[in-house]
Write an enzyme that holds these catalytic residues in place. Structure first.
Site: not given
Length: 358
Positions: A88, A149, A178-180, A311
């Site tokens: 990340s 998921t 927090y969301s990718n 990350g």
């Protein structure tokens, strides 16, 4: 009449006495060199604990400040020049590209996702007309994190990642979560605005100008560039070969310790963004102090605040942190997906960035 010359041997006596005194007593107790030496010992102690207590097969760090560069490693199989997956940390690069486009008036942070990706974000209570680019950058969009998921183990395209997210209800628009998925969508918007992939734009705008010769967006390439060590899952299995599409624009990056230090030094030093946009990047009010735009702050016990990103991807955990002016920067890494003792990371940052008297 000239004064008689003093024999060189007599001149040498006081110099030798002074040197002998330094040898006997060492450096002055509060000298900067002594403080730096003590800090270095403290950093090395914590780095070693990443292996002995943190469950990592090996660990390494590179620190850069006014005194120069310091590389340390512990365990086996890690070299200063190794390439590794940065996870990340990719978000700092993507956010920089988006803010550069904003500075060029090619998009606005108040634009909605719908403005750039019409009809794409809807379902399960999610509405692209009400999600701004600013919300994506700050993780306040409410979009579900697709990696919850996939477990970060299934290669997916950006549309597939978004479809997974849109099968879940919003986590709460306006609330930090927090969301990718947010950065996958930003990658899609960069492509829509520029006509080029986010990788191409990051290479043109960041990687090439800063001469980050060890940094790349590998796309679907599963191997790491040479040189590199091995990467291990928590169960000890070798996961060096990995399809980076498990993360895409949220975590695809491959880099080196030196390149990440150079990037954060340049970013925070004002070389990549105009001052107004850098201030926007560091504004954490929407996330109640937790996150800015592709960067987050940590306030250390001594009062110093460092900025950067971490990350995590299968086989690799990386953390970059720097002072707000970019003049002192540290990147450390381990060759597994994380550190089992959560106290070690803040201890390492404090050992590096907090002034210390031996």
């Amino acid at each position: 009449m000239r004064a008689p010359r003093t024999p060189r041997t007599l001149l040498a006596i006081p110099v030798c006495l002074a040197l002998l005194t330094l040898v006997r007593t060492g450096l002055p107790e509060h000298s900067p060199v002594a403080a730096r030496t003590a800090a270095g010992r403290s950093v090395r102690t914590v780095l070693t604990r990443l292996v002995t207590r943190g469950g990592a097969p090996a660990a390494a760090l590179l620190a850069d400040d006014a005194s120069g560069s310091r590389f340390m490693s512990t365990g086996t199989g890690m070299a200063r020049s190794d390439h590794f997956r940065a996870g990340s940390v990719t978000k700092s690069f993507i956010a920089t590209v988006v803010l550069q486009l904003a500075a060029e008036h090619r998009l606005s942070l108040s634009d909605s996702v719908e403005d750039h990706l019409p009809g794409l974000v809807h379902g399960a209570g999610n509405d692209g007309r009400r999600i701004t680019l600013r919300a994506l950058l700050q993780h306040t969009s409410g979009l579900y994190d697709f990696t919850r998921t996939t477990g970060g183990a299934v290669p997916v395209t950006a549309p597939q990642a978004l479809r997974i997210a849109l099968t879940h209800p919003s986590t709460g628009r306006g609330r930090y979560a927090y969301s990718n998925t947010d950065y996958v969508v930003l990658g899609m918007i960069v492509e829509q605005v520029t006509g080029h992939s986010y990788a191409t734009e990051a290479e043109r705008r960041i990687i090439t100008p800063l001469r980050l010769t060890g940094t790349s967006f590998p796309g679907g390439r599963t191997s790491l560039p040479s040189p590199h060590g091995r990467a291990y899952a928590a169960d000890g299995s070798d996961v060096t070969e990995l399809d980076p599409r498990v993360a895409g624009a949220a975590g695809e990056l491959v880099s080196t310790l030196a390149d990440l230090n150079r990037f954060y030094a340049a970013l925070l030093g004002g070389r990549l963004l105009p001052s107004h946009w850098l201030r926007e990047m560091l504004d954490t009010r929407a996330a109640h102090g937790a996150y800015g735009m592709g960067l987050f702050p940590v306030k250390l016990p001594c009062g110093t605040t460092v900025w950067g990103h971490n990350g995590r991807i299968s086989g690799s955990y990386v953390r970059s942190a720097a002072t707000v002016d970019g003049r002192h920067v540290l990147t450390f890494r381990v060759n597994t997906g994380g550190v089992t003792d959560p106290a070690l990371e803040p201890a390492l940052l404090a050992a590096e960035f907090c002034p210390r008297t031996p």
